[in-house]
Design a protein around this motif. Sequence first.
Motif, PDB file in Angstrom:
ATOM      1  N   ARG A  90       0.825  -1.196   0.000  1.00  0.00           N
ATOM      2  CA  ARG A  90       0.000   0.000   0.000  1.00  0.00           C
ATOM      3  C   ARG A  90       0.874   1.268   0.000  1.00  0.00           C
ATOM      4  N   GLY A  91       1.938   1.235   0.819  1.00  0.00           N
ATOM      5  CA  GLY A  91       2.851   2.380   0.883  1.00  0.00           C
ATOM      6  C   GLY A  91       3.505   2.664  -0.467  1.00  0.00           C
ATOM      7  N   GLU A  92       3.917   1.599  -1.156  1.00  0.00           N
ATOM      8  CA  GLU A  92       4.558   1.770  -2.473  1.00  0.00           C
ATOM      9  C   GLU A  92       3.587   2.403  -3.473  1.00  0.00           C
ATOM     10  N   LEU A  93       2.340   1.916  -3.456  1.00  0.00           N
ATOM     11  CA  LEU A  93       1.324   2.441  -4.377  1.00  0.00           C
ATOM     12  C   LEU A  93       1.040   3.916  -4.097  1.00  0.00           C
ATOM     13  N   VAL A  94       0.909   4.241  -2.806  1.00  0.00           N
ATOM     14  CA  VAL A  94       0.598   5.620  -2.421  1.00  0.00           C
ATOM     15  C   VAL A  94       1.748   6.557  -2.821  1.00  0.00           C
ATOM     16  N   LYS A  95       2.971   6.063  -2.699  1.00  0.00           N
ATOM     17  CA  LYS A  95       4.135   6.861  -3.133  1.00  0.00           C
ATOM     18  C   LYS A  95       4.049   7.169  -4.627  1.00  0.00           C
ATOM     19  N   LYS A  96       3.736   6.123  -5.418  1.00  0.00           N
ATOM     20  CA  LYS A  96       3.618   6.294  -6.874  1.00  0.00           C
ATOM     21  C   LYS A  96       2.530   7.299  -7.213  1.00  0.00           C
ATOM     22  N   ILE A  97       1.367   7.147  -6.538  1.00  0.00           N
ATOM     23  CA  ILE A  97       0.238   8.050  -6.788  1.00  0.00           C
ATOM     24  C   ILE A  97       0.653   9.493  -6.452  1.00  0.00           C
ATOM     25  N   GLY A  98       1.366   9.656  -5.336  1.00  0.00           N
ATOM     26  CA  GLY A  98       1.831  10.989  -4.936  1.00  0.00           C
ATOM     27  C   GLY A  98       2.757  11.600  -5.975  1.00  0.00           C
ATOM     28  N   GLU A 139     -14.112   8.010   0.413  1.00  0.00           N
ATOM     29  CA  GLU A 139     -14.573   6.949  -0.501  1.00  0.00           C
ATOM     30  C   GLU A 139     -13.853   5.628  -0.203  1.00  0.00           C
ATOM     31  N   MET A 140     -12.538   5.733   0.017  1.00  0.00           N
ATOM     32  CA  MET A 140     -11.775   4.512   0.320  1.00  0.00           C
ATOM     33  C   MET A 140     -12.274   3.877   1.610  1.00  0.00           C
ATOM     34  N   LEU A 141     -12.492   4.720   2.631  1.00  0.00           N
ATOM     35  CA  LEU A 141     -12.968   4.195   3.921  1.00  0.00           C
ATOM     36  C   LEU A 141     -14.332   3.523   3.764  1.00  0.00           C
ATOM     37  N   ASN A 142     -15.225   4.157   2.994  1.00  0.00           N
ATOM     38  CA  ASN A 142     -16.554   3.556   2.778  1.00  0.00           C
ATOM     39  C   ASN A 142     -16.428   2.199   2.086  1.00  0.00           C
ATOM     40  N   HIS A 143     -15.556   2.146   1.075  1.00  0.00           N
ATOM     41  CA  HIS A 143     -15.339   0.902   0.327  1.00  0.00           C
ATOM     42  C   HIS A 143     -14.829  -0.207   1.263  1.00  0.00           C
ATOM     43  N   PHE A 158      -7.548   2.061   9.741  1.00  0.00           N
ATOM     44  CA  PHE A 158      -7.226   2.535   8.389  1.00  0.00           C
ATOM     45  C   PHE A 158      -6.869   4.024   8.384  1.00  0.00           C
ATOM     46  N   LYS A 159      -7.474   4.804   9.262  1.00  0.00           N
ATOM     47  CA  LYS A 159      -7.082   6.218   9.337  1.00  0.00           C
ATOM     48  C   LYS A 159      -5.613   6.340   9.759  1.00  0.00           C
ATOM     49  N   GLU A 160      -5.181   5.458  10.670  1.00  0.00           N
ATOM     50  CA  GLU A 160      -3.770   5.448  11.080  1.00  0.00           C
ATOM     51  C   GLU A 160      -2.872   5.032   9.907  1.00  0.00           C
ATOM     52  N   ILE A 161      -3.337   4.042   9.140  1.00  0.00           N
ATOM     53  CA  ILE A 161      -2.565   3.574   7.977  1.00  0.00           C
ATOM     54  C   ILE A 161      -2.492   4.688   6.925  1.00  0.00           C
ATOM     55  N   PHE A 162      -3.607   5.381   6.715  1.00  0.00           N
ATOM     56  CA  PHE A 162      -3.628   6.504   5.748  1.00  0.00           C
ATOM     57  C   PHE A 162      -2.663   7.607   6.194  1.00  0.00           C
ATOM     58  N   LYS A 163      -2.675   7.883   7.522  1.00  0.00           N
ATOM     59  CA  LYS A 163      -1.826   8.955   8.053  1.00  0.00           C
ATOM     60  C   LYS A 163      -0.349   8.625   7.811  1.00  0.00           C
ATOM     61  N   LEU A 220      -5.054   0.336  -5.461  1.00  0.00           N
ATOM     62  CA  LEU A 220      -5.068   0.719  -4.050  1.00  0.00           C
ATOM     63  C   LEU A 220      -6.330   0.199  -3.354  1.00  0.00           C
ATOM     64  N   ASP A 221      -7.471   0.293  -4.031  1.00  0.00           N
ATOM     65  CA  ASP A 221      -8.711  -0.240  -3.452  1.00  0.00           C
ATOM     66  C   ASP A 221      -8.584  -1.743  -3.192  1.00  0.00           C
ATOM     67  N   GLU A 222      -7.955  -2.445  -4.147  1.00  0.00           N
ATOM     68  CA  GLU A 222      -7.772  -3.901  -3.966  1.00  0.00           C
ATOM     69  C   GLU A 222      -6.825  -4.192  -2.797  1.00  0.00           C
ATOM     70  N   VAL A 223      -5.759  -3.409  -2.714  1.00  0.00           N
ATOM     71  CA  VAL A 223      -4.783  -3.619  -1.636  1.00  0.00           C
ATOM     72  C   VAL A 223      -5.418  -3.299  -0.275  1.00  0.00           C
ATOM     73  N   ASN A 224      -6.260  -2.252  -0.226  1.00  0.00           N
ATOM     74  CA  ASN A 224      -6.975  -1.949   1.026  1.00  0.00           C
ATOM     75  C   ASN A 224      -7.773  -3.160   1.507  1.00  0.00           C
ATOM     76  N   ILE A 225      -8.436  -3.839   0.568  1.00  0.00           N
ATOM     77  CA  ILE A 225      -9.259  -4.997   0.942  1.00  0.00           C
ATOM     78  C   ILE A 225      -8.373  -6.159   1.426  1.00  0.00           C
TER      79      ILE A 225
END
Lengths: 96, 96
Positions: A27-35, A53-57, A75-80, B13-18
Amino acid sequence: MQEPNLEELREQLDEVNIEVLKWINKRGELVKKIGEIKKAQGIKVFDPVREREMLNHIVDHHEGPFESSTIEHLFKEIFKAAKELQEDDYRKTLLV
Amino acid sequence: MQEPNLEELREQLDEVNIEVLKWINKRGELVKKIGEIKKAQGIKVFDPVREREMLNHIVDHHEGPFESSTIEHLFKEIFKAAKELQEDDYRKTLLV
């Protein structure tokens, strides 16, 4: 079938911990790429609507044993943590 | 090969969250089982030495992109949630 004993369950727990770790890092790698893409495109990195939206999903796919509120908190901690990762990258680009 | 675009990365990312959710829940189920066995055997459920061992095992397997301190923080939150789950079960047994 015999129930697993404490030692076997602990071994399984160690394996599951490593799976959690693996997917948090993925997840961290993906978020880095997106950033990186967002910065290159001049888009603001933090997007509270997308985060909601991610949290709802995630909560929609949640079947227990934890309370949904606990899952949201984790998940909020993971997002942070991921946001801090993106900010570190940004600070590094400023220093180059 | 073309780089994935923002939309594709978000889907990943949505898939990885799950996956993270799935493994956190799998962990919760295991911790519940361990708690039940410990209670049946009259062993104290919370074991700080075992918790430290688990954290060391996790950090030993950690390869980034997060800081080890961030991983420790996230897992302490995950452990805390699991402890609350065991305590809920315990309270329920007292009410029966």
